[in-house]
Design a protein around this motif. Sequence first.
Motif, PDB file in Angstrom:
ATOM      1  N   LEU A   1       0.838  -1.206   0.000  1.00  0.00           N
ATOM      2  CA  LEU A   1       0.000   0.000   0.000  1.00  0.00           C
ATOM      3  C   LEU A   1       0.867   1.247   0.000  1.00  0.00           C
ATOM      4  CD1 LEU A   1      -2.697  -1.155   2.575  1.00  0.00           C
ATOM      5  CD2 LEU A   1      -3.056  -0.776   0.148  1.00  0.00           C
TER       6      LEU A   1
ATOM      7  N   LEU B   1       1.413   4.198  -2.995  1.00  0.00           N
ATOM      8  CA  LEU B   1       1.239   5.638  -2.779  1.00  0.00           C
ATOM      9  C   LEU B   1       2.491   6.403  -3.183  1.00  0.00           C
ATOM     10  CD1 LEU B   1      -0.603   5.883   0.654  1.00  0.00           C
ATOM     11  CD2 LEU B   1      -1.581   6.021  -1.620  1.00  0.00           C
TER      12      LEU B   1
ATOM     13  N   PHE C   1       1.916   9.116  -5.965  1.00  0.00           N
ATOM     14  CA  PHE C   1       1.921  10.494  -5.462  1.00  0.00           C
ATOM     15  C   PHE C   1       3.323  11.038  -5.250  1.00  0.00           C
ATOM     16  CE2 PHE C   1      -2.503  10.968  -5.021  1.00  0.00           C
ATOM     17  CZ  PHE C   1      -3.033   9.792  -4.504  1.00  0.00           C
TER      18      PHE C   1
ATOM     19  N   SER D   1      -6.292  -7.860  -9.320  1.00  0.00           N
ATOM     20  CA  SER D   1      -7.174  -6.699  -9.160  1.00  0.00           C
ATOM     21  C   SER D   1      -6.489  -5.421  -9.602  1.00  0.00           C
ATOM     22  CB  SER D   1      -7.574  -6.516  -7.693  1.00  0.00           C
ATOM     23  OG  SER D   1      -8.271  -7.624  -7.225  1.00  0.00           O
ATOM     24  N   LEU D   2      -5.164  -5.422  -9.561  1.00  0.00           N
ATOM     25  CA  LEU D   2      -4.441  -4.198  -9.907  1.00  0.00           C
ATOM     26  C   LEU D   2      -4.059  -4.151 -11.375  1.00  0.00           C
ATOM     27  CD1 LEU D   2      -2.221  -3.844  -6.736  1.00  0.00           C
ATOM     28  CD2 LEU D   2      -4.229  -2.537  -7.357  1.00  0.00           C
TER      29      LEU D   2
ATOM     30  N   LEU E   1      -8.985  10.662  -6.013  1.00  0.00           N
ATOM     31  CA  LEU E   1      -7.877  10.225  -5.173  1.00  0.00           C
ATOM     32  C   LEU E   1      -6.903  11.360  -4.914  1.00  0.00           C
ATOM     33  CD1 LEU E   1      -7.159   6.714  -6.680  1.00  0.00           C
ATOM     34  CD2 LEU E   1      -7.950   7.200  -4.373  1.00  0.00           C
ATOM     35  N   GLN E   2      -6.626  12.124  -5.944  1.00  0.00           N
ATOM     36  CA  GLN E   2      -5.713  13.259  -5.775  1.00  0.00           C
ATOM     37  C   GLN E   2      -6.284  14.258  -4.785  1.00  0.00           C
ATOM     38  OE1 GLN E   2      -4.518  14.922  -9.606  1.00  0.00           O
ATOM     39  NE2 GLN E   2      -2.658  13.791  -9.135  1.00  0.00           N
TER      40      GLN E   2
ATOM     41  N   GLN F   1      -6.010  12.848  -1.293  1.00  0.00           N
ATOM     42  CA  GLN F   1      -4.626  12.861  -0.826  1.00  0.00           C
ATOM     43  C   GLN F   1      -4.199  14.271  -0.443  1.00  0.00           C
ATOM     44  OE1 GLN F   1      -1.647  14.030  -2.450  1.00  0.00           O
ATOM     45  NE2 GLN F   1      -0.146  12.972  -1.195  1.00  0.00           N
TER      46      GLN F   1
ATOM     47  N   THR G   1     -11.145  -1.360  -8.931  1.00  0.00           N
ATOM     48  CA  THR G   1     -10.335  -2.080  -7.953  1.00  0.00           C
ATOM     49  C   THR G   1      -9.030  -1.336  -7.673  1.00  0.00           C
ATOM     50  OG1 THR G   1      -9.703  -3.523  -9.790  1.00  0.00           O
ATOM     51  CG2 THR G   1     -11.264  -4.401  -8.211  1.00  0.00           C
ATOM     52  N   LYS G   2      -8.472  -0.734  -8.700  1.00  0.00           N
ATOM     53  CA  LYS G   2      -7.248   0.053  -8.466  1.00  0.00           C
ATOM     54  C   LYS G   2      -7.556   1.235  -7.565  1.00  0.00           C
ATOM     55  CE  LYS G   2      -4.849  -0.486 -12.767  1.00  0.00           C
ATOM     56  NZ  LYS G   2      -4.404   0.218 -13.949  1.00  0.00           N
TER      57      LYS G   2
ATOM     58  N   TYR H   1      -7.735   0.156  -4.043  1.00  0.00           N
ATOM     59  CA  TYR H   1      -6.433  -0.167  -3.488  1.00  0.00           C
ATOM     60  C   TYR H   1      -5.707   1.093  -3.041  1.00  0.00           C
ATOM     61  CZ  TYR H   1      -1.938  -2.518  -2.920  1.00  0.00           C
ATOM     62  OH  TYR H   1      -0.779  -3.037  -2.399  1.00  0.00           O
ATOM     63  N   VAL H   2      -5.717   2.104  -3.910  1.00  0.00           N
ATOM     64  CA  VAL H   2      -5.041   3.359  -3.563  1.00  0.00           C
ATOM     65  C   VAL H   2      -5.756   4.030  -2.386  1.00  0.00           C
ATOM     66  CG1 VAL H   2      -4.278   5.600  -4.402  1.00  0.00           C
ATOM     67  CG2 VAL H   2      -4.292   3.656  -5.950  1.00  0.00           C
TER      68      VAL H   2
ATOM     69  N   ARG I   1      -7.405   2.558  -0.043  1.00  0.00           N
ATOM     70  CA  ARG I   1      -7.031   1.780   1.129  1.00  0.00           C
ATOM     71  C   ARG I   1      -5.671   2.231   1.662  1.00  0.00           C
ATOM     72  NH1 ARG I   1      -8.542  -3.790   2.619  1.00  0.00           N
ATOM     73  NH2 ARG I   1      -6.868  -4.624   3.903  1.00  0.00           N
ATOM     74  N   GLY I   2      -4.741   2.440   0.736  1.00  0.00           N
ATOM     75  CA  GLY I   2      -3.428   2.924   1.141  1.00  0.00           C
ATOM     76  C   GLY I   2      -3.515   4.274   1.840  1.00  0.00           C
ATOM     77  N   LEU I   3      -4.331   5.170   1.291  1.00  0.00           N
ATOM     78  CA  LEU I   3      -4.481   6.498   1.892  1.00  0.00           C
ATOM     79  C   LEU I   3      -5.119   6.401   3.273  1.00  0.00           C
ATOM     80  CD1 LEU I   3      -5.712   8.573  -1.183  1.00  0.00           C
ATOM     81  CD2 LEU I   3      -3.538   8.805  -0.022  1.00  0.00           C
TER      82      LEU I   3
ATOM     83  N   ARG J   1      -5.015   3.834   5.321  1.00  0.00           N
ATOM     84  CA  ARG J   1      -4.121   3.174   6.276  1.00  0.00           C
ATOM     85  C   ARG J   1      -3.067   4.126   6.812  1.00  0.00           C
ATOM     86  NH1 ARG J   1      -7.315  -0.466   6.384  1.00  0.00           N
ATOM     87  NH2 ARG J   1      -6.868  -2.693   6.196  1.00  0.00           N
TER      88      ARG J   1
ATOM     89  N   LEU K   1     -10.735  -6.251  -1.208  1.00  0.00           N
ATOM     90  CA  LEU K   1     -10.010  -4.997  -1.020  1.00  0.00           C
ATOM     91  C   LEU K   1     -10.619  -4.120   0.069  1.00  0.00           C
ATOM     92  CD1 LEU K   1      -9.396  -4.171  -4.770  1.00  0.00           C
ATOM     93  CD2 LEU K   1      -7.639  -4.675  -3.088  1.00  0.00           C
TER      94      LEU K   1
ATOM     95  N   ASP L   1     -12.437  -3.473   3.993  1.00  0.00           N
ATOM     96  CA  ASP L   1     -12.387  -4.031   5.335  1.00  0.00           C
ATOM     97  C   ASP L   1     -13.752  -4.561   5.741  1.00  0.00           C
ATOM     98  OD1 ASP L   1     -10.282  -1.308   5.964  1.00  0.00           O
ATOM     99  OD2 ASP L   1      -9.667  -3.405   6.018  1.00  0.00           O
TER     100      ASP L   1
END
Lengths: 249, 299
Positions: free
Chosen positions: A70, A74, A78, A135-136, B146-147, B150, B200-201, B204-205, B207-209, B211, B238, B240
């Motif tokens: 993850l 990022l 970014f 998925s990615l 997403l941008q 973020q 899905t992508k 994922y991103v 989720r990263g943000l 976390r 993907l 929770d």
Amino acid sequence: QGKFTLLRDTRTDGSFLVHHFLSFYLRAGCKVCFVALLQSFSHYNIVAQKLGVSLTAAKERGQLVFLEGLKSCLDLLFGEEEQQPEQPSPLQFLSGSSGDLRALFEFVRASLSPSGQGSWKGPVLLLDDLSVLLSLGASPVAVLDFIHYCRVVVCYQLKGNIVVLVHSNEDSEDEENELVVNSLCHHSDLILWAEGLATGFCKDVHGQIKIIKRLSLWQAEQDLVQIYQYKIQDRNVTFFAPGLSAAVL
Amino acid sequence: LVFTEEDKYGLYSNLLFKYFLAEGIVCGHELFVASAKEHPDNILKELPAPLLDDTYGKELGDEAAAVKSEDFQDSMKIAWRYQNLPKMETSPTTYTKFGHYYDVSKKMSPELCQSVKWHSFYLHEELSSEPKMKTWNMNSGYAKLLQSIQKVISEEGFDGSDPQKKQRNVLRIGIQSLGSVLWGDDVCCSDTPEDPHSLTKFLYVLRGLLRKSLSACIITVPTHLMQNKAIMERVTNLSDMVVGLESFIGSERETNPLYKDYHGLVHVHQIPRLNSLMCDVSDTKDLAFRLKRKLFTIE
């Protein structure tokens, strides 16, 4: 040594097996490369501490190489433009230039190749979980190629072990995932398959685990199959023969 | 990451969405609301008003009386908490102090709404600006969202990047009807979507943000429109928490006597298993919801 173990879950969460193997191999003194695609480092660290292992300490002494997918993603998306080009992100395939997982493989290879520092027993590649790569946007062929390359280096050249988790659903419509899972099953030395109970949810029995051991890849010997049921607790998982859970006896 | 499958007309999932935001305001959290359907300003004008403790006790008392008169076995009464699992209570009068209760017949006062800082993302207002990002290989609407998220996380310090910040706060992100055609994604209208990996992508991103910051997010998705079930399986892995709402409107269950007091079912497909080997599985798995004049309850 040189074994490929496939962790598989259906209708349940098989991640407890990942936590087990992580602490198991670290305690055994192996050098571990853990590709953690879905959860943060602190998640694994907290559970590992309950199992008696400190991931932070393992990282500091060079025993554990942890790829936090993850965070890596990022950084890639970014991150600043002036990122060093000679160190491509392991998740380079997300950026679209090439659909293969070569960069990820290079990362694994570099992490586990003997570096002369510290003498660890046997390298181990642990991956949680492979289904996320599909998925990615990685193609099934790219995923299988990646695993193949890892096998060649880790299992054959370095005589180490690989443990990979995949998800699968019964009656799944995810054909790509089914393709990858079936292919991996044929190439695994050991398959640990955690399944939710067919009869539905139960408080005392969380699921069933099928252990399939390949006795021989060349001769037509029957695989050894054992089935146990299990219950997950805070610091432990207990296994018992089907129908013999403490709640029943 | 709470993934909510919308009911057929989006009525009840919209309600849950508003509860999530309303609770954020009452707790003093910062909000980020994204939609391609309704302007976030309008969504925020329609939030339910919080109930004061004493009036809630009376409401619950009325409800409890109604329930007792109907001879239900094992009748458990709970109010829905969106961010965490529903708490099952054996006695209707002993509700826990966790979370707040709302009156859906009243709107939240503008003063209360303005008491927190909030950010909005309305897709059709954002499309005009050109995204300056590297090749993300993703639907441009998702990439922009997403941008935007973020940017808020890093500028407002939710990722701990600003140690000078006196008080740490939580960012509540609500994304409405993701995956629908309005976002420019055909995953909900085609069996073979043009870009099956965009959604899905995105997750994922996201989720990263989540976390790496002090934030929680609820997404509603019109999954009943999705023909490609493989994507649903991937999306579940993907997220929770995955909850599905099934309303009885227009289905044969509407006339089923078993469901006569309810408006729909709640399907809990997945619960979070974070920082622990175990997860907090509740005893009851068959849940239904109903929307009375003032209260939305799940039992």
